[in-house]
Design an enzyme around this catalytic site. Structure first.
Site, PDB file in Angstrom:
ATOM      1  N   ARG A 157     -42.292  -3.869   3.073  1.00  0.00           N
ATOM      2  CA  ARG A 157     -41.821  -2.815   1.886  1.00  0.00           C
ATOM      3  C   ARG A 157     -40.907  -3.003   0.541  1.00  0.00           C
ATOM      4  O   ARG A 157     -39.798  -3.885   1.370  1.00  0.00           O
ATOM      5  CB  ARG A 157     -41.444  -1.329   2.276  1.00  0.00           C
ATOM      6  CG  ARG A 157     -41.902  -0.492   1.304  1.00  0.00           C
ATOM      7  CD  ARG A 157     -41.507   1.527   2.010  1.00  0.00           C
ATOM      8  NE  ARG A 157     -41.254   2.138   1.199  1.00  0.00           N
ATOM      9  CZ  ARG A 157     -41.292   2.968   1.152  1.00  0.00           C
ATOM     10  NH1 ARG A 157     -40.776   3.598   2.343  1.00  0.00           N
ATOM     11  NH2 ARG A 157     -41.396   5.207   0.713  1.00  0.00           N
ATOM     12  N   ASN A 176     -36.509  -1.726  -4.266  1.00  0.00           N
ATOM     13  CA  ASN A 176     -36.177  -2.403  -5.471  1.00  0.00           C
ATOM     14  C   ASN A 176     -37.067  -3.870  -6.050  1.00  0.00           C
ATOM     15  O   ASN A 176     -36.048  -5.111  -5.859  1.00  0.00           O
ATOM     16  CB  ASN A 176     -35.061  -2.313  -5.678  1.00  0.00           C
ATOM     17  CG  ASN A 176     -34.919  -2.582  -7.134  1.00  0.00           C
ATOM     18  OD1 ASN A 176     -35.084  -3.386  -8.187  1.00  0.00           O
ATOM     19  ND2 ASN A 176     -33.330  -2.326  -7.880  1.00  0.00           N
ATOM     20  N   ILE A 195     -23.534  -8.615  -1.053  1.00  0.00           N
ATOM     21  CA  ILE A 195     -22.355 -10.469  -1.492  1.00  0.00           C
ATOM     22  C   ILE A 195     -23.324 -10.113  -2.044  1.00  0.00           C
ATOM     23  O   ILE A 195     -23.320 -11.438  -2.650  1.00  0.00           O
ATOM     24  CB  ILE A 195     -23.018 -11.282   0.576  1.00  0.00           C
ATOM     25  CG1 ILE A 195     -23.927 -11.037   0.650  1.00  0.00           C
ATOM     26  CG2 ILE A 195     -21.733 -10.625   0.680  1.00  0.00           C
ATOM     27  CD1 ILE A 195     -23.951 -12.041   1.542  1.00  0.00           C
ATOM     28  N   GLU A 215     -32.763 -14.415   3.782  1.00  0.00           N
ATOM     29  CA  GLU A 215     -32.665 -15.576   4.017  1.00  0.00           C
ATOM     30  C   GLU A 215     -34.282 -15.964   3.176  1.00  0.00           C
ATOM     31  O   GLU A 215     -34.861 -17.594   3.478  1.00  0.00           O
ATOM     32  CB  GLU A 215     -33.001 -15.600   5.493  1.00  0.00           C
ATOM     33  CG  GLU A 215     -31.607 -14.728   6.311  1.00  0.00           C
ATOM     34  CD  GLU A 215     -30.141 -14.732   5.911  1.00  0.00           C
ATOM     35  OE1 GLU A 215     -30.284 -16.177   5.840  1.00  0.00           O
ATOM     36  OE2 GLU A 215     -29.806 -13.407   5.771  1.00  0.00           O
ATOM     37  N   PHE A 236     -23.174 -16.333   1.483  1.00  0.00           N
ATOM     38  CA  PHE A 236     -24.248 -16.866   1.678  1.00  0.00           C
ATOM     39  C   PHE A 236     -23.744 -17.088   3.031  1.00  0.00           C
ATOM     40  O   PHE A 236     -24.500 -17.881   4.060  1.00  0.00           O
ATOM     41  CB  PHE A 236     -24.088 -18.256   1.670  1.00  0.00           C
ATOM     42  CG  PHE A 236     -24.398 -17.982   0.178  1.00  0.00           C
ATOM     43  CD1 PHE A 236     -25.380 -17.307  -0.753  1.00  0.00           C
ATOM     44  CD2 PHE A 236     -23.206 -18.184  -1.164  1.00  0.00           C
ATOM     45  CE1 PHE A 236     -25.522 -17.758  -1.890  1.00  0.00           C
ATOM     46  CE2 PHE A 236     -23.541 -18.207  -2.307  1.00  0.00           C
ATOM     47  CZ  PHE A 236     -24.227 -17.676  -3.175  1.00  0.00           C
ATOM     48  N   THR A 274     -34.411  -6.409  -7.892  1.00  0.00           N
ATOM     49  CA  THR A 274     -33.309  -6.726  -7.143  1.00  0.00           C
ATOM     50  C   THR A 274     -33.690  -7.732  -6.099  1.00  0.00           C
ATOM     51  O   THR A 274     -33.086  -8.632  -5.945  1.00  0.00           O
ATOM     52  CB  THR A 274     -32.639  -6.261  -6.807  1.00  0.00           C
ATOM     53  OG1 THR A 274     -32.604  -4.888  -5.978  1.00  0.00           O
ATOM     54  CG2 THR A 274     -31.368  -5.424  -8.124  1.00  0.00           C
TER      55      THR A 274
END
Lengths: 332, 705
Positions: B594, B597, B463, B672, B237, B600
């Protein structure tokens, strides 16, 4: 973490001998059961025993319910007791207090004896970066007084300590007039749960009436009409896995719409599990009317001393009592 | 052949490794002969060490070395400000002098055979200090302008003071966000091993190249001599964007001990040895006409920083362009304290500034008796009024429309306390979200093998967003291969250089490089192999062919203002007697370009939503104002949401958005923006439920009694 020797005595008398030998010197030997609190204290260097004496396998882990009431072996885990059908049915406040505690993983590991002996969450006690903590280093002062005290107690405090007792289970037990069976090499004694924990006074480092060489063997809860209609309400910043800001254990004997007898104890607010007899007296004979309950709950504040960060608890605990009584009485 | 791997909800290619323990994290690398380091930290916030006695520690079992400022080798600490370091100031130097700058300042390093021995010996070190008064309490210091170019921290257009004075309707309030810590599950850890003058670091980081550059500067050695590996990161983070002092200490310890040294921070140390989101205090004044057109915005803020670095973040950036307004004043200042330096934490600046701005907008809506969406629509800008540039794309209206529809916003009764569920008060709130599209130079390698499969690599980091997976998709798409024939690798300085995994720029930057490298190697293969089919071409070539491509942004940022936007909606239920707030639903609609995925990406967004719940309702590093110590430096008292706090409904929609300007992939980033606006939407919902406006986070039960 201070290096220690782990002793694994084969029976209780061997376990008792270690601590009897050590006398008042906690640094010489301490007991470990589930270890969910002790390991934290060791890792944070708050406790530094030379010997850690395991109680695994040497204490009773039974859960027995009979006409006399409930007997919880000191080694019974929080998970076992919380889910025990007899406890759920006949002593719901105990089951609820346990389910509201910690996480499933912790409850699988932690024991009855260890739970009521867990140390305070006072941040100044848990952080050895503060020199001042009378509970950790007698005579060193209290950094919590005048500090960030949102987590600290408003009842039973002294000029030496304002640390709150952290156990939920203990709040339920004190409400139900439980007793502690204490075992030593010389025999057994029974102490009312309400007398088991000590107020901090001038000796906040001595938290219970246990003498060196004594252990908790079991906790007993007498059969009583209030136990069945009991409830534990726990308030905190998030929904789970957090110690109480304020909690209330309530047990009621109800006759129609009237409360015949009430037991009320509070958590998160006292230096020990805090019973509020004046609230109980005011509830006796009362109906479940919200105004009446609010007036009764107001008796709880007697003797409460807020210190800024924790002053909100004085209002919140009254509301918690009202809600818990309403819930136990089937009104909420 | 196009595989259309992009846009598919591909499950994580590293998922099995992660859930079976096969993913190796920094502290888990099995480095032979490794010794263990434990850091001793100061217990005062400001002063000098007068005595440091390490004699007992030196004699303790297993101890190999004890380093303090008195015996530690002097380090080069060459000038170096990486892009993730504050531009002004000098990083913390460790074990070089007797100075203590903050609570938890490293004052000694113990190296021992085992972790337990190192930790124990560390407790035997006795330090006494000449303590200095210092400044710890943010309420006790006068904020000052940051050093450097004034136009970065103070802006003015029009005449905001005059416009505010003469505005028909005004709101003017102060908003406080306390210090928050990142609290990733994986603690920061480093293993350092020297081989002559070459150094290998296994590190938890969001930027392997940044760690190499920083440690090279600290030790005065070429960055080429340093290899940094960080294939898996257990959350960060932002805490892994800089190389903190424990990385230096691990390398220093390994040099002195002449063997590999591992240091892993304890949870408590995470509150002293890495940065945090700074405590901010923000005044936002809005003036508007009765018909809801903004006439003035004043956003005047300050936040904590250390005495040795000016940490500044994009606290005010969104205010300057999010809503249309002719008269805008923004100012950021610093409260310099004896604390360690704050750092980037998910949507640094934006999430804090937008909380204040979007709560103030809600307050303005209340004052105007205007629906908060309508208020925002009336102030929808034609262009970025700060930069005077058109937006490359801006889907706010679409986000409001779709978000409102999916949330059922039209069923909202506007009066506070007017919606109930049994004894609970129900509140609905919304806010706008925005985050800039960041695009930095990056490189990637693509290699085709004779069997027709491909290996693709870039330094990068993952991460948690799923970079292992999404880059595999981008590569497969560009190569025209099924994803199971593409092996993507990241997390090592031996791979082509990339920017830090921060600022939501990984897909724009690394993704563009991966796409370019894969396209190039495919073209090369088809040309050299003399075939239209890649597999056939590779059979002809009969040996691996490889390209490394550098990608960098063009001049789009001079022609466009480029941001992702969103509309977020929250429902809360509050027990009016007990002050307990639970978030029941969050709906977010995002225009983020765009979507590579959707699976995710949705995970990113619900992670941001849960982070926003933490920010709104519970997160707070409670600093003792007398000592500067963090009183709740553990997972019991620093509350972050648990599963029971996560609402059953977290609805994420990505609006259809084609932006040809932002970058070759047309992506804007999601890491973010997914947390931006959530705390404001929740706090606005709390007001709607209760009629109480809580302007200081977190909204804990005591504030609602």
């Amino acid at each position: 973490m201070h290096p220690f020797t782990l002793e694994r005595p084969r029976d209780l008398s061997a376990a008792l001998a270690f601590r009897a030998q050590a006398g008042r010197n906690d640094a010489a030997a301490e007991y470990i059961a589930g270890g969910t609190d002790m390991i934290q204290l060791l890792q944070e260097d708050v406790r530094k025993p030379e010997r850690l004496v395991s109680l695994a396998g040497v204490l009773d882990d039974g859960i027995d319910i009979g006409p006399q009431g409930l007997r919880l072996g000191a080694s019974a885990t929080m998970a076992e007791v919380a889910a025990h059908p007899g406890v759920v049915e006949q002593f719901p406040v105990i089951s609820e207090a346990l389910f509201a505690s910690a996480s499933p993983q912790v409850r699988n590991q932690a024991t009855m004896g260890g739970n009521v002996l867990q140390r305070t969450r006072c941040p100044y006690f848990r952080d050895v970066g503060y020199a001042a903590c009378n509970k950790r280093s007698p005579g060193s002062g209290c950094a919590a007084i005048g500090g960030e005290n949102r987590w600290n107690a408003v009842f039973g405090t002294s000029d030496n300590c304002i640390a709150a007792h952290a156990s939920d289970l203990a709040v339920a037990l004190v409400a139900l007039d439980a007793s502690v069976e204490i075992r030593s090499a010389t025999g057994q004694r029974i102490v009312p749960f309400a007398d088991f924990h000590r107020l901090p006074g001038d000796t906040p480092h001595i938290e219970t009436v246990l003498e060196p060489g004594e252990v908790i063997a079991a906790i007993t809860v007498p059969a009583h009409p209030v136990a069945r209609r009991s409830h534990y309400l726990k308030l905190r910043d998030r929904a789970s896995f957090e110690f109480a800001l304020v909690s209330a254990a309530v047990a009621l004997d109800i006759d129609g719409d009237r409360i015949r007898e009430a037991r009320v104890a509070l958590g998160g607010v006292g230096t020990k599990p805090w019973r509020v007899p004046k609230v109980e007296a005011a509830l006796a004979g009362a109906g479940l009317d919200p105004e009446v309950l609010r007036k009764a709950a107001a008796h709880a504040v007697e003797g409460a001393q807020g210190r800024g960060g924790n002053t909100f608890k004085i209002e919140l605990m009254q509301r918690a009592i009202v809600r818990a009584v309403e819930t136990a009485g089937g009104r909420a | 052949m196009i595989t259309a791997a992009i846009g598919q909800p591909v499950s994580r290619v590293d998922g099995r490794k992660k859930v079976t323990g096969g993913a190796t994290y920094a502290a888990e690398f099995d480095v032979p002969n490794v010794a263990h380091g434990s850091i001793v930290r100061s217990t005062v916030a400001s002063g000098r060490i007068t005595v440091i006695d390490s004699s007992a520690a030196e004699k303790a079992p297993g101890v190999i070395a004890v380093l303090t400022y008195r015996n530690a080798p002097k380090l080069a600490y060459a000038e170096h400000h990486g892009t993730t370091d504050p531009a002004v100031g000098e990083r913390l130097h460790v074990l070089q002098d007797d100075r203590v700058n903050h609570q938890g300042h490293p004052i000694a390093l113990v190296i021992a055979e085992t972790l337990e021995q190192a930790i124990h010996a560390a407790t035997l070190i006795r330090a006494t200090y000449a303590s200095e008064a210092g400044a710890i309490d943010i309420g006790g210091v006068e904020p000052v302008p940051p050093t450097g170019e004034a136009s970065k921290w103070e802006t003015r257009r029009g005449d905001p003071e005059k416009a505010l004075t003469s505005a028909e309707v005004k709101v003017d309030n102060s908003y406080v966000i306390p210090r928050e810590n990142h609290n990733p599950i994986e603690m920061h850890a480093t293993i350092a091993a020297w081989d002559g003058d070459r150094l290998t670091l296994w590190d938890k980081t969001q930027w392997v190249d940044g760690v190499a550059d920083e440690i090279a500067a600290v030790f005065g050695i070429p960055a080429e001599n340093i290899r940094v590996a960080s294939p898996f990161v257990g959350g960060a983070f932002g805490s892994g964007l800089r190389a903190w002092s424990h990385v230096t200490l691990a390398a220093l310890g390994a040099r002195v001990a002449k063997r590999p040294v591992k240091i892993m921070l304890s949870r408590r140390e995470m509150y002293y040895g890495t940065g945090y989101r700074p405590h901010t205090v923000q005044r936002v004044a809005l003036g508007a006409s009765r018909d809801g057109h903004l006439a003035a915005i004043v956003h005047d803020a300050y936040h904590e920083t250390s005495g040795y670095e000016d940490y500044t973040e994009a606290l005010l950036d969104a205010t300057r362009f999010l809503h249309s307004c002719p008269n805008v004043y923004t100012r950021d200042r610093l409260a310099r304290l004896n604390v360690h330096t704050p750092t980037w934490m998910r949507a640094p600046g934006e999430v804090s500034g937008v909380f204040a701005l979007e709560t103030a907008m809600d307050e303005l809506g209340v004052a105007l008796k205007m629906d908060p969406i309508e208020l925002r629509l009336r102030n929808e800008p034609e262009q970025d009024e700060y930069k005077n540039l058109p937006f490359s794309s801006r889907s706010t209206k679409e986000c409001y429309r779709i978000g409102a529809e999916r949330f059922g916003w039209s069923q909202r009764s506007s009066e506070p306390r007017s919606m109930r569920d049994g004894g609970l008060l129900v509140g609905w709130g919304m806010a706008t979200a925005t985050y800039p599209m960041n695009f930095a130079p990056a490189s990637a390698m693509a290699r085709l093998l004779p069997d027709g499969t491909a290996e693709v690599a870039a330094a990068a980091s993952d991460i948690g967003p799923g970079t292992w997976t999404s880059m595999t998709q981008v590569a497969a798409d560009a190569l025209g291969l099924p994803i199971d024939q593409v092996k993507f690798t990241l997390g090592d300085t031996s791979l082509p250089k990339t920017p830090p995994q921060g600022g939501s720029m990984t897909m724009a930057s690394v993704g563009s490089a991966v796409q370019a490298a894969c396209r190039k190697v495919r073209e090369d293969a088809l040309a050299r192999g003399g075939a239209n089919d890649l597999a056939e071409a590779m059979r002809h070539i009969g040996e691996p062919i490889e390209v490394t491509v550098d990608s960098k942004p063009g001049d789009a940022s001079q022609r466009f203002s480029m941001h992702a936007f969103g509309g977020v909606f929250a429902e809360v239920a509050i027990d009016p007697d007990l002050g307990q707030t639970r978030v029941r639903r969050i709906v977010g609609a995002y225009g983020a370009g765009r979507i590579i995925n959707p699976k995710t990406s949705r995970s990113q967004c619900i992670g941001g939503m849960i982070g926003g719940i933490g920010m709104a309702l519970m997160e707070h590093s409670v600093v003792d104002p007398r000592s500067g110590r963090v009183t709740n430096a553990n997972f019991a008292e620093y509350a972050i949401p648990v599963h029971a706090d996560a609402p059953a409904v977290m609805d994420v929609t990505f609006v259809d958005e084609h932006d040809p300007h932002v970058n070759p992939l047309g992506v804007k980033g999601l890491g973010e923006i997914s947390i931006v606006g959530i705390a404001a939407a929740i706090s606005n919902a709390v007001f709607h439920a209760t009629g109480k406006r809580i302007r200081e986070l977190p909204i804990t039960p005591d504030k609602l009694l």
